[in-house]
Enzyme design. Structure first.
Site, PDB file in Angstrom:
ATOM      1  N   SER A   1      43.492   0.918 -14.191  1.00 19.33           N
ATOM      2  CA  SER A   1      42.158   1.532 -14.201  1.00 19.33           C
ATOM      3  C   SER A   1      41.015   0.522 -14.131  1.00 19.33           C
ATOM      4  O   SER A   1      39.986   0.693 -14.788  1.00 19.33           O
ATOM      5  CB  SER A   1      42.011   2.460 -15.412  1.00 19.33           C
ATOM      6  OG  SER A   1      42.958   3.515 -15.320  1.00 19.33           O
TER       7      SER A   1
ATOM      8  N   GLU B   1      50.286  -4.951 -16.316  1.00 16.72           N
ATOM      9  CA  GLU B   1      49.823  -3.581 -16.106  1.00 16.72           C
ATOM     10  C   GLU B   1      50.377  -2.680 -17.201  1.00 16.72           C
ATOM     11  O   GLU B   1      51.517  -2.195 -17.101  1.00 16.72           O
ATOM     12  CB  GLU B   1      50.318  -3.071 -14.747  1.00 16.72           C
ATOM     13  CG  GLU B   1      49.781  -3.853 -13.567  1.00 16.72           C
ATOM     14  CD  GLU B   1      49.668  -2.979 -12.330  1.00 16.72           C
ATOM     15  OE1 GLU B   1      48.565  -2.853 -11.826  1.00 16.72           O
ATOM     16  OE2 GLU B   1      50.672  -2.394 -11.904  1.00 16.72           O
TER      17      GLU B   1
ATOM     18  N   GLY C   1      46.268   4.497 -13.406  1.00 15.43           N
ATOM     19  CA  GLY C   1      45.882   5.779 -12.821  1.00 15.43           C
ATOM     20  C   GLY C   1      45.362   6.784 -13.839  1.00 15.43           C
ATOM     21  O   GLY C   1      45.217   7.958 -13.528  1.00 15.43           O
TER      22      GLY C   1
ATOM     23  N   HIS D   1      56.641  -2.751  -9.814  1.00 16.53           N
ATOM     24  CA  HIS D   1      55.543  -1.867 -10.250  1.00 16.53           C
ATOM     25  C   HIS D   1      56.127  -0.766 -11.126  1.00 16.53           C
ATOM     26  O   HIS D   1      57.237  -0.282 -10.890  1.00 16.53           O
ATOM     27  CB  HIS D   1      54.838  -1.270  -9.025  1.00 16.53           C
ATOM     28  CG  HIS D   1      53.563  -0.575  -9.368  1.00 16.53           C
ATOM     29  ND1 HIS D   1      53.531   0.685  -9.924  1.00 16.53           N
ATOM     30  CD2 HIS D   1      52.264  -0.968  -9.260  1.00 16.53           C
ATOM     31  CE1 HIS D   1      52.267   1.031 -10.132  1.00 16.53           C
ATOM     32  NE2 HIS D   1      51.486   0.045  -9.743  1.00 16.53           N
TER      33      HIS D   1
HETATM   34  C1  PEP Z   1      48.276   0.087  -9.863  1.00 15.20           C
HETATM   35  O1  PEP Z   1      48.722   0.953  -9.157  1.00 15.20           O
HETATM   36  O2  PEP Z   1      48.830  -1.015  -9.897  1.00 15.20           O
HETATM   37  C2  PEP Z   1      47.077   0.366 -10.642  1.00 15.20           C
HETATM   38  C3  PEP Z   1      46.645  -0.542 -11.471  1.00 15.20           C
HETATM   39  O3  PEP Z   1      46.476   1.595 -10.447  1.00 15.20           O
HETATM   40  P1  PEP Z   1      45.032   2.056 -10.995  1.00 15.20           P
HETATM   41  O4  PEP Z   1      44.071   0.943 -10.703  1.00 15.20           O
HETATM   42  O5  PEP Z   1      44.732   3.292 -10.218  1.00 15.20           O
HETATM   43  O6  PEP Z   1      45.172   2.294 -12.455  1.00 15.20           O
END
Ligand code: PEP
Length: 260
Positions: A219, A175, A181, A104
């Site tokens: 998000s 991601e 976030g 991550h």
């Molecule tokens: C994550 O922590 O993997 C993530 C996608 O967070 P968020 O959905 O809050 O952006």
């Protein structure tokens, strides 16, 4: 025609969740899934490691263990040893986890995790029989420099072990770091293009790997879930903030059910 790849909605609770409210949220999720009848997509919740055992017990009591899986948020590359504060993959498995998130961007940033380390952790996860959710994504500077495809492709090839990886024991989460976030998700066209790129790259990395599930994370929320989940090559979502409260997570799961 039946979908080849079953959708997966994963909740990453990060370092959030105290015992009592977490148990209450898990009961709500189990009730939601039970009411829906047959399990229409895979659901996994990755809580802080301290909550795995009580949440497993909650799921068992609520009849949700077959429908909702648990996952860790990280594991060490060794199976045991003098590594204060770390957790090993076999310990996650003992605690009831079937999945583990690896690489991550918060781990990569906060703990300087490299692709090589992520690869060693994937191997540890597989030794313990866990399914690794491997995260890759570009930061804003890399996207603005036009380097997103190169960065993601490189992270993918370096983070996956050369052998032992199958479409059943790996899930990829794309991601974009700038979308995590921040409330700002990537554009649909960009997501679809990147997922296509990842799938082609996976196909070159090993036989059958193009069948891996590829999740989008960054998000995802009730307002954008249906659109994102219906994109080509998007097999589900990795959801952070919006997975903490089942009231917010529920419409995301329902969006996945609706387009099945
Ligand atoms: C994550 O922590 O993997 C993530 C996608 O967070 P968020 O959905 O809050 O952006």
């Amino acid at each position: 025609m039946a979908r080849i790849r079953r959708r997966l909605i994963a909740g990453n609770w990060k370092m959030h969740g105290r015992l009592k409210p977490a148990v209450a949220e898990m009961r709500r999720l189990a009730a939601l899934v039970r009411r829906a009848g047959r399990s229409r997509c895979d659901i996994v919740i990755c809580p802080p490691a301290s909550l795995l055992v009580p949440l497993r017990a909650t799921l068992a009591a609520a009849g949700g263990l077959r429908r909702i899986a648990l996952g860790g948020q990280d594991c060490h590359s060794a199976d045991a040893g003098a590594h204060t504060g770390d957790i090993a993959a076999p310990m996650l498995a003992d605690a009831g986890a079937r999945f583990v998130i690896l690489g991550h961007s918060e781990r990569r940033a906060d703990h300087a995790e490299t692709d090589a380390l992520v690869r060693a952790k994937v191997q540890a996860a597989h030794r313990a029989g866990l399914i690794a959710i491997v995260c890759v994504g570009e930061n804003l500077a890399e996207r603005e420099a036009g380097a997103a495809y190169r960065v993601v492709g490189r992270a993918l090839s370096r983070s996956l072990p050369a052998s032992g990886v199958t479409a059943a024991n790996i899930v990829i989460a794309y991601e974009p770091v700038w979308a995590i976030g921040t409330g700002r998700s990537a554009e649909s066209g960009d997501i679809a293009r990147m997922h296509g790129h990842i799938r082609r790259r996976l196909g070159r990395l090993g036989p059958g790997l193009e069948a891996c599930r590829i999740l989008y994370g960054g998000s995802v929320k009730p307002a954008n879930a249906a659109e994102i989940l219906s994109l080509a090559d998007v097999d589900g979502a990795l959801v952070g903030g919006a997975s903490l409260k089942i009231a917010e997570f529920r419409p995301i799961i329902e969006a996945a059910w609706a387009i099945e």
